[in-house]
Enzyme design. Sequence first.
Site, mmCIF file in Angstrom:
data_model
loop_
_atom_site.group_PDB
_atom_site.id
_atom_site.type_symbol
_atom_site.label_atom_id
_atom_site.label_comp_id
_atom_site.label_asym_id
_atom_site.label_seq_id
_atom_site.Cartn_x
_atom_site.Cartn_y
_atom_site.Cartn_z
ATOM 1 N N ARG A 122 0.840 -1.207 0.000
ATOM 2 C CA ARG A 122 0.000 0.000 0.000
ATOM 3 C C ARG A 122 0.872 1.253 0.000
ATOM 4 N NH1 ARG A 122 -4.667 -0.389 4.538
ATOM 5 N NH2 ARG A 122 -4.091 1.806 4.715
ATOM 6 N N ARG A 144 -0.016 9.605 9.671
ATOM 7 C CA ARG A 144 -1.309 8.931 9.897
ATOM 8 C C ARG A 144 -1.576 8.784 11.397
ATOM 9 N NH1 ARG A 144 -0.522 3.783 6.482
ATOM 10 N NH2 ARG A 144 -2.521 3.100 7.323
HETATM 11 P P1 ADP Z 1 -5.816 2.287 8.153
HETATM 12 O O1 ADP Z 1 -6.909 1.904 9.077
HETATM 13 O O2 ADP Z 1 -4.800 1.227 7.967
HETATM 14 O O3 ADP Z 1 -5.193 3.617 8.480
HETATM 15 P P2 ADP Z 1 -7.727 2.625 5.934
HETATM 16 O O4 ADP Z 1 -7.593 1.607 4.876
HETATM 17 O O5 ADP Z 1 -8.909 2.562 6.834
HETATM 18 O O6 ADP Z 1 -6.358 2.565 6.711
HETATM 19 O O7 ADP Z 1 -7.704 4.103 5.298
HETATM 20 C C1 ADP Z 1 -6.661 4.523 4.463
HETATM 21 C C2 ADP Z 1 -6.743 6.026 4.250
HETATM 22 O O8 ADP Z 1 -7.985 6.374 3.590
HETATM 23 C C3 ADP Z 1 -6.740 6.887 5.515
HETATM 24 O O9 ADP Z 1 -5.440 7.137 6.012
HETATM 25 C C4 ADP Z 1 -7.429 8.163 4.998
HETATM 26 O O10 ADP Z 1 -6.555 8.966 4.254
HETATM 27 C C5 ADP Z 1 -8.488 7.633 4.039
HETATM 28 N N1 ADP Z 1 -9.777 7.425 4.740
HETATM 29 C C6 ADP Z 1 -10.351 6.227 5.034
HETATM 30 N N2 ADP Z 1 -11.505 6.405 5.704
HETATM 31 C C7 ADP Z 1 -11.659 7.740 5.851
HETATM 32 C C8 ADP Z 1 -12.632 8.576 6.487
HETATM 33 N N3 ADP Z 1 -13.698 8.058 7.110
HETATM 34 N N4 ADP Z 1 -12.466 9.925 6.432
HETATM 35 C C9 ADP Z 1 -11.417 10.468 5.829
HETATM 36 N N5 ADP Z 1 -10.450 9.754 5.225
HETATM 37 C C10 ADP Z 1 -10.559 8.406 5.237
#
Ligand code: ADP
Length: 189
Positions: free
Chosen positions: A134, A146
Amino acid sequence: MKYYILFGPPGAGKGTQAGSMAEKYNLCHLSTGALLRSEIAAGTPLGLKAKALIEAGELVPDEVVEGMIKARCESAEGIDGFLLDGFPRTVSQAETLKSMLAERGEEVTAVISIMIPDSLIMERISHRAMIEGRADDAAPEIVENRIKTYHEKTEPLIEYYRNEGSYKEIDGVGTIEEVRGRIFETMEG
Ligand code: ADP
């Protein structure tokens, strides 16, 4: 309908645990991260907008993810509920979800929060970077941002859902099976 929120910092194991939870409780698993990654892969306008933000470790705008969730929560045939994974991630998104559910006379059933310390986030994500490739796992600076974004924007949701009375915290340190066992116990308790 049941509306479960799967909550936790990056790398807590939400994606890993979601499949078995969705299967056991007949839930539709909606991962905003996975939905955004598929928009990016398909090169849609939404994906193009989200790509730079995600790869900088920032959140995408609330309206973008809210639109995605609303569109996909419409059809509920043959399922007992939804498992929201990665949504909400801000208090504003939580407010939107609350009013969206209130319009249907529904509410959040429970927030299942998988907690791990920051030190373990780094360790797990650098391991995942080698397996999944990723873009937002690729560099330590992105992962650090993050984690910072999580503490600033997402962590306040813990207090929010504690006040709502739906917050349930699970220790995310341990094997996949151990954590899964704790989740199932909490969902049944
Ligand atoms: P992880 O839980 O491993 O951080 P996710 O796969 O849930 O990763 O999300 C990856 C990225 O997608 C986040 O770091 C963010 O940039 C974006 N993202 C996901 N869900 C949201 C949300 N609800 N609001 C804003 N950005 C989001």
